[in-house]
Design a protein around this motif. Structure first.
Motif, PDB file in Angstrom:
ATOM      1  N   ASN A   1       3.535  -0.863   5.835  1.00 33.18           N
ATOM      2  CA  ASN A   1       3.619   0.508   4.982  1.00 33.18           C
ATOM      3  C   ASN A   1       5.038   1.194   5.146  1.00 33.18           C
TER       4      ASN A   1
ATOM      5  N   ARG B   1       1.087  -1.092   0.289  1.00 33.61           N
ATOM      6  CA  ARG B   1      -0.004  -0.027   0.061  1.00 33.61           C
ATOM      7  C   ARG B   1       0.806   1.332   0.067  1.00 33.61           C
TER       8      ARG B   1
ATOM      9  N   HIS C   1      -6.554   7.518   1.769  1.00 35.70           N
ATOM     10  CA  HIS C   1      -6.643   6.532   2.940  1.00 35.70           C
ATOM     11  C   HIS C   1      -6.497   7.213   4.478  1.00 35.70           C
TER      12      HIS C   1
END
Length: 234
Positions: A234, A219, A225
Motif C-alpha cells: 500500500n 489497494r 478499511h
C-alpha cells in the motif's frame, strides 16, 4: 499431555473427547445423565466417565458443552474450575426460514462472566461433529480452520496445541470480544448446512502467495478499511 474433562457429553462433547482420547489424552466424560457419559466411554477403553463434577475435578482443560445453562446448575462447586482453561463452542439458533438469531453478546462472554476465575476460550464452533470422523492426515491436508478467541493468550496457545493434535489449523482471532464474529460464522455455517443439505462442510483459511507486481491498481486508502499499514504494497 493435559487431562481433559468433558462437562456435558452431548454430540460435540462425545466426538471431541473421543478424538482427543484416540490421540492419547486422558479424558473423563461427564454428564447429568451418566448413561450418556458411559456410552461415550465405550468407544475408548482408556477413557473414564461419571458426573459433571467429577469431570470438572479431573480435567486440566475443560470442554463445556451445556448450552445456555449456567455452570452453577451443572456443577456442585464452581471453584473447581478456577484457573482452568474452559473451551466452549456454542452457537445460536437458526429458524426454519433460515433466519439467524441476532447476537448482541457472545456465548463466550456470557460464560466468562459466569466463570470469572476461569480462562474461557471460544473454539471449534464452526467445526461440525461429522468432520472429526476424518483422519488427522486428511484434516491437515484440507486445512480445516479452528477459529478461536479469548482474553488469555496462554489459554489460546494450549487450545491451539489440542486443535493441531486433532489435525485442524488453529486461527487466533484475537480477544474474547471477537467471539461474537465467530458465532456469526457459526450461524452462517448452520445456514449453509441446511441450504446444501450436507453436514460435510467446513471453513478453511488459505494464505496465498504475495503478488509483488500488482496489475490491477492495488489497494487505495479508504475509511472503509481502517488502517492499512499491514499491507506491504500500500
Amino acid at each position: 499431555m493435559r487431562k481433559i474433562g468433558i462437562i456435558g457429553t452431548g454430540n460435540m462433547g462425545r466426538v471431541i473427547g473421543l478424538a482427543l482420547a484416540h490421540k492419547g489424552y486422558e479424558v473423563f466424560f461427564g454428564a447429568r445423565d451418566v448413561s450418556k457419559a458411559q456410552f461415550a466411554s465405550q468407544f475408548n477403553n482408556s477413557s473414564k466417565f461419571g458426573t459433571n463434577q467429577q469431570a470438572a475435578e479431573f480435567g486440566d482443560i475443560i470442554y463445556y458443552s451445556p448450552r445456555d445453562i449456567h455452570p452453577k446448575e451443572v456443577l456442585e462447586d464452581l471453584s473447581v474450575l478456577d484457573g482452568k482453561i474452559v473451551i466452549e463452542s456454542g452457537n445460536w439458533n437458526i429458524s426454519d426460514e433460515l433466519d439467524a438469531e441476532k447476537i448482541s453478546v457472545s456465548k463466550t462472554e456470557i460464560l466468562q462472566q459466569q466463570l470469572p476465575n476461569s480462562k474461557v476460550v471460544k473454539a471449534f464452533n464452526t467445526v461440525l461433529q461429522e468432520i472429526f470422523e476424518h483422519s488427522i492426515k486428511d484434516l491437515k491436508s484440507y486445512h480445516i480452520a479452528c477459529f478461536m478467541a479469548s482474553d488469555f493468550s496462554d489459554a489460546k496457545a494450549e487450545v491451539s496445541v489440542l486443535a493441531s493434535d486433532l489435525g485442524f489449523t488453529p486461527i487466533d482471532c484475537g480477544e474474547t470480544k471477537q467471539a461474537i464474529l465467530l458465532e456469526q460464522a457459526g450461524s452462517l455455517m448452520r445456514i449453509l448446512i441446511r441450504i446444501k443439505n450436507n453436514p460435510w462442510l467446513s471453513f478453511s483459511l488459505t494464505q496465498l502467495p504475495e503478488i509483488k507486481d500488482l496489475q490491477l491498481g492495488g489497494r487505495m486508502a479508504s475509511n472503509l478499511h481502517g488502517k492499512t499499514d499491514f499491507l506491504k504494497n500500500n
